[in-house]
Motif scaffolding. Structure first.
Motif, PDB file in Angstrom:
ATOM      1  N   THR A 157      12.527 -11.967  -2.737  1.00  0.00           N
ATOM      2  CA  THR A 157      13.791 -11.244  -2.696  1.00  0.00           C
ATOM      3  C   THR A 157      13.666  -9.936  -3.466  1.00  0.00           C
ATOM      4  N   PHE A 158      14.727  -9.181  -3.456  1.00  0.00           N
ATOM      5  CA  PHE A 158      14.751  -7.915  -4.179  1.00  0.00           C
ATOM      6  C   PHE A 158      14.451  -8.125  -5.659  1.00  0.00           C
ATOM      7  N   PHE A 159      15.093  -9.111  -6.264  1.00  0.00           N
ATOM      8  CA  PHE A 159      14.915  -9.341  -7.697  1.00  0.00           C
ATOM      9  C   PHE A 159      13.524  -9.867  -8.029  1.00  0.00           C
ATOM     10  N   SER A 160      12.952 -10.685  -7.162  1.00  0.00           N
ATOM     11  CA  SER A 160      11.591 -11.148  -7.429  1.00  0.00           C
ATOM     12  C   SER A 160      10.594 -10.004  -7.281  1.00  0.00           C
ATOM     13  N   MET A 161      10.876  -9.046  -6.401  1.00  0.00           N
ATOM     14  CA  MET A 161      10.007  -7.883  -6.267  1.00  0.00           C
ATOM     15  C   MET A 161      10.092  -6.988  -7.501  1.00  0.00           C
ATOM     16  N   ILE A 162      11.300  -6.787  -8.030  1.00  0.00           N
ATOM     17  CA  ILE A 162      11.467  -5.977  -9.236  1.00  0.00           C
ATOM     18  C   ILE A 162      10.800  -6.669 -10.424  1.00  0.00           C
TER      19      ILE A 162
ATOM     20  N   SER B  64       7.123  -6.370 -10.111  1.00  0.00           N
ATOM     21  CA  SER B  64       6.704  -5.008 -10.420  1.00  0.00           C
ATOM     22  C   SER B  64       6.624  -4.804 -11.931  1.00  0.00           C
ATOM     23  N   TRP B  65       7.609  -5.314 -12.661  1.00  0.00           N
ATOM     24  CA  TRP B  65       7.573  -5.217 -14.125  1.00  0.00           C
ATOM     25  C   TRP B  65       6.426  -6.031 -14.698  1.00  0.00           C
ATOM     26  N   LEU B  66       6.180  -7.195 -14.131  1.00  0.00           N
ATOM     27  CA  LEU B  66       5.088  -8.045 -14.616  1.00  0.00           C
ATOM     28  C   LEU B  66       3.729  -7.375 -14.400  1.00  0.00           C
ATOM     29  N   ILE B  67       3.520  -6.819 -13.230  1.00  0.00           N
ATOM     30  CA  ILE B  67       2.267  -6.116 -12.942  1.00  0.00           C
ATOM     31  C   ILE B  67       2.126  -4.906 -13.863  1.00  0.00           C
ATOM     32  N   TRP B  68       3.241  -4.187 -14.094  1.00  0.00           N
ATOM     33  CA  TRP B  68       3.185  -3.059 -15.015  1.00  0.00           C
ATOM     34  C   TRP B  68       2.772  -3.514 -16.409  1.00  0.00           C
ATOM     35  N   ALA B  69       3.304  -4.627 -16.867  1.00  0.00           N
ATOM     36  CA  ALA B  69       2.959  -5.133 -18.202  1.00  0.00           C
ATOM     37  C   ALA B  69       1.475  -5.470 -18.286  1.00  0.00           C
TER      38      ALA B  69
ATOM     39  N   LEU C  71       0.816  -1.216   0.000  1.00  0.00           N
ATOM     40  CA  LEU C  71       0.000   0.000   0.000  1.00  0.00           C
ATOM     41  C   LEU C  71       0.851   1.269   0.000  1.00  0.00           C
ATOM     42  N   LEU C  72       2.012   1.220   0.639  1.00  0.00           N
ATOM     43  CA  LEU C  72       2.855   2.407   0.741  1.00  0.00           C
ATOM     44  C   LEU C  72       3.826   2.578  -0.422  1.00  0.00           C
ATOM     45  N   ALA C  73       4.090   1.521  -1.184  1.00  0.00           N
ATOM     46  CA  ALA C  73       5.132   1.551  -2.216  1.00  0.00           C
ATOM     47  C   ALA C  73       4.949   2.642  -3.274  1.00  0.00           C
TER      48      ALA C  73
ATOM     49  N   GLY D 245       9.143  -0.987  -7.257  1.00  0.00           N
ATOM     50  CA  GLY D 245       9.650  -2.248  -6.712  1.00  0.00           C
ATOM     51  C   GLY D 245      10.713  -2.016  -5.648  1.00  0.00           C
ATOM     52  N   CYS D 246      11.587  -1.046  -5.884  1.00  0.00           N
ATOM     53  CA  CYS D 246      12.610  -0.712  -4.878  1.00  0.00           C
ATOM     54  C   CYS D 246      11.968  -0.128  -3.621  1.00  0.00           C
ATOM     55  N   CYS D 247      10.959   0.706  -3.805  1.00  0.00           N
ATOM     56  CA  CYS D 247      10.242   1.252  -2.641  1.00  0.00           C
ATOM     57  C   CYS D 247       9.559   0.132  -1.858  1.00  0.00           C
TER      58      CYS D 247
END
Length: 145
Positions: free
Chosen positions: A76-81, A84-89, A14-16, A124-126
């Motif tokens: 992990t960090f990479f799975s979050m990134i 994030s890209w997948l959701i954006w797509a 929610l905060l990202a 994703g970083c946030c």
């Protein structure tokens, strides 16, 4: 045991996007030189509407995926990134369909804008940073007791 608490995953999701939305709203106001109250309230209203759409469309999907990955200790960090890209797509395909009525003829043109990859990576970083802050705060509270 899960790597992250479900409550913290939900809060972090929610905060990202809030930091990105605030930055984009301020840039929009400054770049258009609109400093009157009506323009600022309009930009804030649209920003809030975008945040609500984010909460309705992406948070349930991201939460389910994050909980599953957390239970398997794969959040992990990479799975979050990547998530994030997948959701954006997915959201960009839905948005393109809603606003134009069809997907572009060469389908890959939908994913050629590097700017949106950077925005998804920032969110994703946030998400990763907020999740770590919440988990560290919870661990510190547990160790104090």
């Amino acid at each position: 045991m899960a790597q992250y608490c479900n409550k913290n995953i939900f809060k972090a999701l929610l905060l990202a996007p809030i930091a990105l939305l605030v930055i984009l709203a301020c840039l929009f106001i400054v770049m258009n030189h609109e400093y009157n109250l009506q323009a600022i309230l309009t930009v804030l209203g649209i920003t809030f509407l975008i945040y609500l759409i984010y909460c309705v469309l992406t948070v349930p999907i991201s939460y389910a995926i994050s909980v599953i990955l957390s239970r398997k200790n794969r959040l992990t960090f990479f799975s979050m990134i990547f998530g994030s890209w997948l959701i954006w797509a997915i959201v960009s395909m839905i948005g393109y369909l809603l606003f134009t009525g069809a997907l572009p003829t060469p389908f890959w043109k939908l994913f050629t804008d590097w700017f949106f990859y950077c925005l998804a990576m920032f969110v994703g970083c946030c998400y990763w940073g907020i999740l770590h802050l919440l988990e560290n705060r919870e661990r510190n509270e547990i160790t104090r007791d």
